[in-house]
Design an enzyme around this catalytic site. Structure first.
Site, PDB file in Angstrom:
ATOM      1  N   LEU A   1      14.262  15.618   5.256  1.00  0.00           N
ATOM      2  CA  LEU A   1      15.155  14.474   5.415  1.00  0.00           C
ATOM      3  C   LEU A   1      14.461  13.351   6.165  1.00  0.00           C
ATOM      4  O   LEU A   1      13.876  13.581   7.238  1.00  0.00           O
ATOM      5  CB  LEU A   1      16.411  14.891   6.194  1.00  0.00           C
ATOM      6  N   ASP A   2      14.523  12.162   5.618  1.00  0.00           N
ATOM      7  CA  ASP A   2      14.107  10.986   6.376  1.00  0.00           C
ATOM      8  C   ASP A   2      15.159  10.742   7.469  1.00  0.00           C
ATOM      9  O   ASP A   2      16.336  11.053   7.287  1.00  0.00           O
ATOM     10  CB  ASP A   2      14.019   9.779   5.439  1.00  0.00           C
ATOM     11  N   LYS A   3      14.743  10.217   8.616  1.00  0.00           N
ATOM     12  CA  LYS A   3      15.706  10.003   9.705  1.00  0.00           C
ATOM     13  C   LYS A   3      16.484   8.710   9.505  1.00  0.00           C
ATOM     14  O   LYS A   3      17.705   8.721   9.338  1.00  0.00           O
ATOM     15  CB  LYS A   3      14.992   9.970  11.064  1.00  0.00           C
TER      16      LYS A   3
END
Length: 673
Positions: free
Chosen positions: A336-338
C-alpha cells in the site's frame, strides 16, 4: 420521431431460443397421443407389436414420423452448430448429440432421438436464459445510459440527444433526471444516486466544484454542469467497455478446460464406436455419446467468471478479466502506498512551537507562510491556509525563493532571510545553535507529524508541523485483509521513517518501508515475489507506476474520475473506499470456489452416468436429462455470485489522525494554529 414497438410474446417465442423446443414438444405430444390411441407405449422404443390392426399400425407409423419430425425440429439447429464447429476444426458437444440422434433414428429408436434433441434444446434455452442473467450487470449499465440531455444555448433550455452534447456545454440536471455527461458542477446543489458507477448505496450530495458522472440519477436539487466528458469519453462508457472485455476474456483455467475438451470429445466418440463394435450393442454406443457430453465441464468456468465480474461491476469493482480474477484469489501480500491510500492526501497544520521568546505563535507562523508563498511543495498550502485562518493573511510573493531539494526552502521576505525545512537545512544555512529544535523535531516525528524548522536571519525561531489525516477505514481495511488470509500487508512511502512508522502503528500493517524512491518501491515488490508471494499493489499510478506494473495485480482506487486507471489497472475500485479492496479479494476467492464446485459437479455427473450405463438402467433419454440438469446446476451455482453479500461486520472508527490523539503522559501539550 419513430416509436419502437415491442414484439409480441408469440414473435419473441418464434425468434428466441424456445422456438425449437416448443415445436418439438408439440410434435412429441401428438405422437404420444397417437401411439396410446393405437394401444402402444410411445416410450418403449421400436415400432410397436406386429399384430396391430391396419388402423393402429397406421397410427403408430404416423407417430413414428412425428417423433422423427420432433427430432429434426430440435436437432437441425444442433447439427448446424456441430457443422459450424467442424469448419473451424473443433469437435463440439453438438457433434456428439447429432451422431447419437442420427444413429437412434437409423436403429428405430425414434422416441430416444426425439427426447435427446428436445432435452438438449431445452437445456440450451435455459442455459442461454441463465447466462443472460449472469450478464445482467452489463445490461443494467447499458440501461442507465442517458438518452437525452437539457442544455443551455443562448440562455434557452434545449432538449437534445445525449450524444449531441459537446464538451464545455452547460447541462441542466433536474430532480429525477439522469446525468447525461461527465462534468463539474458550476452552480446549484443536489443529491445524486451514484450506485451505477461507484456501487455507493446512498445518494451523494453535490455542490459547486464537485464532479458528476454520466448515468447517475438526481434524487433532489438542481445542478448546472459544465460537460468535461461526453459520449464514449464518459466514465460510464469506459466501464461498459471494460466489463464487456472482461466478461469475454478467458481465464487460464478456462483455456485449459477448452484444450481438454478438444481431446476429450474425440476420445468419447472413439470409445463409443469401440464399445458398440465390441458389444454389438449400437444403442449402448449411442448412449455413451450422450452420457459423455462435457457440457457442464466446459461451461463450469466461464459462467462463474462472467457472474463474478458482473457482481464486481455492480459493487463498483472493475476486474479486467478472468486471468486477473484468478490471480486476485491467490493474493498473499498487499503493498500500500501511504499518501492518498492510507491517508487522505490532505495535510493540515497541527503544531506551532515557539523557540524564540521574542516572538509569538502567530509571528512564527506568519514568517513560515510568507516564505512558503513562493514554494511549489504540497506542504506549503496547509501552512498558508493556517496563517490566513489565524488572521495572518499572506500577500504577495517573497523577493527571492531558493528551493533546496530534499531539505526545504529559503526565501528573502522584506529583506529578511527565512528558511523552512528539516534539520539538515540548518547545517546548509550554517546555523549551529538549533535552540532545542532537534528534540522537538524528534518528538513531533514520533507522533506521525512532519516537522519543519523555521529560521529568521540565521536564528531558529520555531517549529511548525503538518500531518496527513489517516483514513477512517484504513485500520479496518488492514484487519479485513488479515482476516481473509492475506499474510503480509506492507506500506511503501517516500515519507520520513518516523512519520511512516507512526501511521503504520495506527493502521496495523506488518512491514514499513519509508524514504523510498519509485525504483525502491519496485524492489520491495520484487522481493515479496521472490518470497513466493502473489502481490497486489495499491497506489496512485504516478510515482508508484513501476511497482504497479511489476505487481501481480495493480489496483487503482477512486478510479471513477480517472479514465486511464479504468483502462490500465488490473482491478479498478471506482469509489475511493479502502474497504472495497478486501471486498474485491473476497469476491475473487468466492468466484474460484464456485468454479471448483462446478468442475466437481460436472466430473461426478459424468462418472456416475458412465457407471450407470455399464451397470444397466441408464438410457439415452435419462442420460441427456441428467446431463442437462447438471448444466443447469452449474449455471445456477454460478448465479449465486450475483447476490449482494451482507456488509462485513466490525465497527467503523470515527475520523481522526495520529495528530489528533491526546498527548501521552510526559509529552508537552502543543497548540495548533
Amino acid at each position: 420521431m419513430s416509436t419502437l414497438t415491442r414484439p409480441s410474446p408469440l414473435t419473441r417465442l418464434r425468434r428466441g431460443h424456445w422456438a425449437a423446443p416448443a415445436a418439438s414438444a408439440l410434435l412429441i405430444t401428438v405422437a404420444a397421443v397417437l401411439s396410446w390411441t393405437a394401444g402402444v407405449n410411445p416410450f418403449s422404443g421400436g415400432h410397436g407389436p406386429s399384430d396391430l390392426t391396419t388402423g393402429s399400425a397406421l397410427l403408430v407409423g404416423v407417430s413414428d414420423l412425428l417423433m422423427v419430425a420432433a427430432a429434426a425440429v430440435s436437432g437441425v439447429p444442433i447439427l448446424i452448430g456441430a457443422l459450424r464447429a467442424l469448419l473451424v476444426r473443433t469437435i463440439a458437444i453438438e457433434l456428439l448429440v447429432s451422431i447419437a440422434t442420427i444413429g437412434a433414428v437409423i436403429v428405430g429408436e425414434f422416441w430416444e432421438a426425439a427426447a435427446v434433441t428436445f432435452l438438449f434444446s431445452v437445456g440450451h434455452a435455459l442455459e442461454a436464459a441463465t447466462l443472460t442473467k449472469t450478464r445482467s450487470a452489463l445490461t443494467e449499465l447499458v440501461a442507465v445510459a442517458p438518452d437525452t440531455a437539457v442544455v443551455l444555448r443562448d440562455g434557452t433550455q434545449v432538449e437534445v440527444s445525449a450524444a449531441q452534447v459537446a464538451v464545455e456545454q452547460i447541462v441542466l440536471v433536474k430532480n429525477g433526471a439522469k446525468v447525461p455527461v461527465d462534468g463539474v458542477v458550476l452552480t446549484g446543489s443536489g443529491t445524486l444516486d451514484e450506485a451505477s458507477i461507484t456501487g455507493e448505496s446512498l445518494p451523494v450530495e453535490k455542490v459547486e466544484g464537485d464532479h458528476v458522472f454520466a448515468g447517475t440519477v438526481s434524487t433532489g436539487g438542481f445542478l448546472q454542469v459544465r460537460a468535461t466528458g461526453v459520449g464514449v469519453d464518459t466514465t460510464l462508457a469506459r466501464i461498459i467497455h471494460r466489463v464487456e472485455e472482461a466478461q469475454d476474456a478467458k481465464a487460464p483455467a478456462q483455456t485449459f478446460m477448452e484444450k481438454f475438451s478438444t481431446w476429450y470429445t474425440p476420445i468419447i466418440i472413439l470409445g463409443a464406436v469401440i464399445t458398440a463394435w465390441v458389444t454389438g450393442d449400437v444403442v449402448l454406443g449411442l448412449t455413451l455419446l450422450v452420457i459423455g457430453c462435457p457440457g457442464a465441464l466446459v461451461i463450469s468456468i466461464p459462467v462463474a467468471i462472467v457472474a463474478g465480474i458482473g457482481r464486481g461491476a455492480k459493487d463498483g469493482i472493475l476486474i479486467k478479466g478472468g486471468q486477473h480474477l484468478e490471480t486476485a484469489a491467490r493474493i498473499s501480500a498487499v503493498a500500500l502506498d501511504k499518501t492518498g491510500t492510507l491517508t487522505e492526501a490532505r495535510p493540515h497544520l497541527t503544531d506551532v512551537t515557539v523557540l524564540d521568546p521574542a516572538l509569538d505563535r502567530g509571528e512564527v507562523l506568519a514568517w513560515a507562510a510568507r516564505a512558503e508563498a513562493g514554494s511549489e511543495h504540497p506542504l506549503s498550502r496547509p501552512i498558508i491556509d493556517a496563517a490566513t485562518t489565524a488572521g495572518r493573511a499572506v500577500e504577495g510573493l517573497p523577493e527571492q525563493t531558493f528551493p533546496i531539494p530534499g531539505k526545504g526552502i529559503v526565501a528573502i521576505v522584506d529583506g529578511h532571510r527565512v528558511s523552512v525545512g528539516n534539520l539538515p537545512l540548518l547545517a546548509a544555512e550554517g546555523i549551529t545553535d538549533d535552540s532545542g529544535a532537534a528534540a522537538q523535531v524528534d518528538r513531533l516525528a514520533r507522533l506521525g507529524r512532519t516537522p519543519m524548522v523555521v529560521t529568521l536571519d540565521a536564528r531558529v525561531i520555531g517549529i511548525i508541523a503538518v500531518a496527513d489525516q489517516v483514513r477512517s477505514d484504513a485500520e479496518e481495511m488492514v484487519s479485513r485483509l488479515h482476516t481473509s488470509g492475506i499474510r503480509t500487508v506492507v506500506m511503501l512511502t517516500g515519507d520520513a521513517r518516523r512519520v511512516a512508522e507512526a501511521v503504520a502503528a495506527e493502521v496495523g500493517v506488518d512491514e514499513v518501508h519509508a524514504e523510498l524512491l519509485p525504483e525502491d518501491k519496485l524492489d520491495v515488490v520484487r522481493r515479496l515475489q521472490s518470497e513466493r508471494h502473489t502481490v497486489a499493489m495499491v497506489g496512485d499510478g504516478v510515482n508508484d507506476a513501476p511497482a504497479l506494473a511489476a505487481a501481480d495485480i495493480g489496483v487503482a482506487m477512486g478510479a471513477a474520475g480517472t479514465g486511464v486507471a479504468i483502462e490500465t489497472a488490473d482491478i479498478a475500485l471506482m469509489k475511493d473506499d479502502l474497504l472495497k479492496l478486501p471486498q474485491a479479494v473476497a469476491l475473487a476467492r468466492k468466484t474460484i470456489r464456485v468454479m471448483t464446485q462446478n468442475i466437481t459437479i460436472a466430473l461426478i455427473t459424468v462418472t456416475v452416468l458412465l457407471v450407470g450405463v455399464f451397470a444397466g438402467g441408464v438410457t439415452m433419454t435419462l442420460g441427456m436429462l441428467v446431463h442437462e440438469v447438471s448444466v443447469l446446476v452449474v449455471v445456477l451455482n454460478a448465479m449465486r455470485l450475483l447476490r449482494p453479500d451482507a456488509a462485513a461486520g466490525g465497527s467503523r472508527r470515527a475520523p481522526g489522525s495520529i495528530a489528533d490523539r491526546a498527548p501521552a503522559a510526559g509529552e508537552p501539550a502543543v497548540s495548533a494554529s
